[in-house]
Design an enzyme around this catalytic site. Structure first.
Site, PDB file in Angstrom:
ATOM      1  N   CYS A   1       0.745   3.492 -24.482  1.00  0.00           N
ATOM      2  CA  CYS A   1       1.874   2.803 -24.309  1.00  0.00           C
ATOM      3  C   CYS A   1       2.762   3.822 -24.986  1.00  0.00           C
ATOM      4  CB  CYS A   1       1.702   1.212 -24.990  1.00  0.00           C
ATOM      5  SG  CYS A   1      -0.029   1.273 -23.514  1.00  0.00           S
TER       6      CYS A   1
ATOM      7  N   CYS B   1       5.335   5.591 -23.170  1.00  0.00           N
ATOM      8  CA  CYS B   1       5.677   5.289 -21.519  1.00  0.00           C
ATOM      9  C   CYS B   1       6.717   4.186 -21.310  1.00  0.00           C
ATOM     10  CB  CYS B   1       4.598   3.645 -21.350  1.00  0.00           C
ATOM     11  SG  CYS B   1       5.218   2.271 -19.730  1.00  0.00           S
TER      12      CYS B   1
ATOM     13  N   ASP C   1      -1.347   2.732  -4.407  1.00  0.00           N
ATOM     14  CA  ASP C   1      -2.307   2.354  -4.640  1.00  0.00           C
ATOM     15  C   ASP C   1      -2.834   1.981  -5.473  1.00  0.00           C
ATOM     16  OD1 ASP C   1      -1.039   4.525  -6.164  1.00  0.00           O
ATOM     17  OD2 ASP C   1      -2.340   6.277  -5.572  1.00  0.00           O
TER      18      ASP C   1
ATOM     19  N   GLU D   1      -1.541  14.947   0.202  1.00  0.00           N
ATOM     20  CA  GLU D   1      -1.565  13.267   0.204  1.00  0.00           C
ATOM     21  C   GLU D   1      -2.822  13.109   0.662  1.00  0.00           C
ATOM     22  OE1 GLU D   1      -0.124  10.577  -1.441  1.00  0.00           O
ATOM     23  OE2 GLU D   1       1.849  11.854  -2.211  1.00  0.00           O
TER      24      GLU D   1
ATOM     25  N   GLY E   1     -14.939  16.848  -0.585  1.00  0.00           N
ATOM     26  CA  GLY E   1     -15.386  15.861  -0.261  1.00  0.00           C
ATOM     27  C   GLY E   1     -15.174  15.328   1.015  1.00  0.00           C
ATOM     28  N   TYR E   2     -15.602  13.939   1.484  1.00  0.00           N
ATOM     29  CA  TYR E   2     -14.850  12.607   2.768  1.00  0.00           C
ATOM     30  C   TYR E   2     -14.721  13.630   3.429  1.00  0.00           C
ATOM     31  CZ  TYR E   2     -15.351  10.198  -1.978  1.00  0.00           C
ATOM     32  OH  TYR E   2     -15.994   8.974  -2.348  1.00  0.00           O
TER      33      TYR E   2
ATOM     34  N   GLN F   1      -8.865  10.569  -3.423  1.00  0.00           N
ATOM     35  CA  GLN F   1     -10.339  10.471  -4.497  1.00  0.00           C
ATOM     36  C   GLN F   1     -10.445  11.799  -5.174  1.00  0.00           C
ATOM     37  OE1 GLN F   1     -12.405   7.787  -3.886  1.00  0.00           O
ATOM     38  NE2 GLN F   1     -11.772   6.772  -1.378  1.00  0.00           N
ATOM     39  N   THR F   2      -9.827  12.908  -5.018  1.00  0.00           N
ATOM     40  CA  THR F   2      -9.732  14.136  -6.091  1.00  0.00           C
ATOM     41  C   THR F   2      -8.536  14.029  -7.114  1.00  0.00           C
ATOM     42  OG1 THR F   2     -10.416  14.647  -3.653  1.00  0.00           O
ATOM     43  CG2 THR F   2      -9.905  15.548  -5.181  1.00  0.00           C
TER      44      THR F   2
ATOM     45  N   CYS G   1      -0.420   5.436 -18.084  1.00  0.00           N
ATOM     46  CA  CYS G   1      -1.315   4.072 -17.985  1.00  0.00           C
ATOM     47  C   CYS G   1      -2.143   4.642 -16.999  1.00  0.00           C
ATOM     48  CB  CYS G   1      -0.120   3.094 -16.849  1.00  0.00           C
ATOM     49  SG  CYS G   1      -0.568   1.216 -17.054  1.00  0.00           S
TER      50      CYS G   1
ATOM     51  N   TYR H   1      -0.684   3.240   2.305  1.00  0.00           N
ATOM     52  CA  TYR H   1       0.032   4.145   1.414  1.00  0.00           C
ATOM     53  C   TYR H   1       0.514   6.184   1.251  1.00  0.00           C
ATOM     54  CZ  TYR H   1       0.162   7.090  -3.130  1.00  0.00           C
ATOM     55  OH  TYR H   1      -0.344   7.835  -3.357  1.00  0.00           O
TER      56      TYR H   1
ATOM     57  N   CYS I   1       6.544  -4.002 -20.512  1.00  0.00           N
ATOM     58  CA  CYS I   1       5.634  -4.578 -19.736  1.00  0.00           C
ATOM     59  C   CYS I   1       4.417  -5.477 -21.123  1.00  0.00           C
ATOM     60  CB  CYS I   1       4.618  -3.380 -20.554  1.00  0.00           C
ATOM     61  SG  CYS I   1       3.054  -3.625 -19.873  1.00  0.00           S
TER      62      CYS I   1
HETATM   63 FE1  SF4 Z   1       0.911  -0.018 -18.688  1.00  0.00          FE
HETATM   64 FE2  SF4 Z   1       2.042  -1.075 -19.539  1.00  0.00          FE
HETATM   65 FE3  SF4 Z   1       1.241   0.159 -21.246  1.00  0.00          FE
HETATM   66 FE4  SF4 Z   1       3.055   0.742 -19.774  1.00  0.00          FE
HETATM   67  S1  SF4 Z   1       2.898  -0.437 -21.135  1.00  0.00           S
HETATM   68  S2  SF4 Z   1       1.465   2.104 -19.925  1.00  0.00           S
HETATM   69  S3  SF4 Z   1       3.054  -0.154 -18.147  1.00  0.00           S
HETATM   70  S4  SF4 Z   1       0.312  -0.875 -19.636  1.00  0.00           S
END
Ligand code: SF4
Length: 359
Positions: A205, A208, A143, A42, A86-87, A47-48, A197, A125, A214
């Site tokens: 999408c 998804c 995050d 984690e 880094g960091y 940042q990587t 996403c 987080y 959504c």
């Molecule tokens: Fe993101 Fe909505 Fe597309 Fe899913 S449907 S990838 S949550 S924008």
């Protein structure tokens, strides 16, 4: 509270976990629930990119497989293992936290969220991720990736950089975590944000699990969500970097123990972009009588808030000149310098000239 509170959370959770089951990437840190290993992954992943972390993660755990070895590692070696990620404060905090666990928790990684959160370098987080993944605790990890997914899902136009948005998102996610599978949920949300996403470019999408639910997609507002505060412009710093060669050796110096790249090794340098004449004068001011000077290609390195625009010169000096070297210049073997010393990637474009002995 946003309208998503009325959602069918059972369905949201089921579709997410089914998607994760079929689509998760096979990553080394997904095959363990060992809190030490999850913690290291984690912190490295902050940042990587995942691809960049894979080799570092393996190398780190091969050499420092547990809290005890991390708490005892030499600082220079630790920074060397971290070099390129880094960091560097992340690495220092890892060791600090490992020492705390060795002394205050008898060497056992704590399992209570507040204890984990109190360790150096661990924020809400990371504490949420460790506790949910390793102990199946109801501690959502929120995050930027997770915020992007959640705000799009609900078409929520809160500014995602605001702490209150994070808190509200965490509260909202508790609806998902309440019925268990907490570790899988954390990993599934991370995976959805990283692979579907996505942070840059259009989301996928069509792949998804939430495409039917959504709201941002339904209302064609994806390009407006999430809402972010405007990023601050980076400060530009011009610097001149010197590769000072004497025979097979090259000069490096240690950076101060505080501030940017603290405690790491760097190539000697000066502020500003020096012309060849100014560079020669700088070299003489250091006490050297240069034999040779050659301008090298310019280089740029981008930190989160600063950009270094670098001008480089290769300087050769005679062996007698080493006696006149400023105390802070350390002449080390040019071929092995980058293997032995933690020289940050900001200097890598110039460090590549170390090995070009006949340049
Ligand atoms: Fe993101 Fe909505 Fe597309 Fe899913 S449907 S990838 S949550 S924008």
């Amino acid at each position: 509270m946003i309208s998503i509170m009325n959602y069918d959370w059972k369905q949201i959770k089921k579709s997410l976990l089914t998607w994760y089951q079929c689509n998760q990437r096979d990553l080394a840190w997904r095959r363990t629930k060992n809190p030490y290993e999850i913690w290291i992954s984690e912190i490295m992943l902050q940042q990587t990119r995942v691809e960049a972390v894979k080799d570092y993660y393996k190398r780190f755990l091969d050499e420092l497989p547990d809290l005890e070895s991390l708490s005892q590692v030499d600082d220079e070696r630790l920074l060397k293992l971290w070099e390129g990620l880094g960091y560097y404060n992340r690495a220092r905090n890892l060791k600090k936290a490992a020492c705390t666990i060795m002394t205050e928790y008898n060497g056992l990684f704590p399992s209570a969220y507040d204890d984990v959160l109190s360790l150096s370098g661990i924020g809400e987080y990371t504490a949420g991720a460790i506790c949910s993944i390793c102990y199946d605790a109801k501690t959502p990890a929120v995050d930027g990736n997770v915020l992007r997914v959640m705000t799009r899902l609900s078409n929520w136009n809160a500014v995602i950089d605001d702490l209150s948005t994070k808190r509200e998102a965490r509260q909202m996610l508790l609806c998902l975590y309440e019925t268990g599978d907490c570790g899988k949920l954390t990993q599934a949300l991370m995976e959805l944000g990283a692979m579907v996403c996505v942070p840059n470019g259009a989301p996928h999408c069509e792949a998804c699990p939430w495409q039917e639910l959504c709201v941002a997609k339904k209302e064609q507002l994806i390009d407006q969500i999430p809402v972010k505060t405007k990023a601050k412009k980076r400060r530009i710093e011009n610097r001149t970097i010197f590769i000072i060669r004497q025979g097979d050796t090259v000069a490096i110096q240690k950076r101060p123990n505080k501030g940017l790249l603290a405690g790491l090794y760097e190539l000697p340098g000066a502020e500003g972009s020096l012309s060849e004449q100014e560079a020669l004068e700088w070299v003489k001011e250091q006490g050297y009588g240069p034999l040779y000077i050659k301008k090298l290609p310019d280089s740029k390195h981008i930190f989160s808030h600063i950009e270094w625009h670098m001008t480089g010169y290769l300087i050769k000096i005679e062996d007698t000149e080493i006696k006149k070297a400023p105390e802070k210049h350390i002449f080390v073997d040019a071929v092995t310098a980058t293997e032995k010393y933690a020289i940050p990637s900001a200097f890598l474009a110039y460090a590549s000239y170390f090995k070009k002995i006949d340049e």
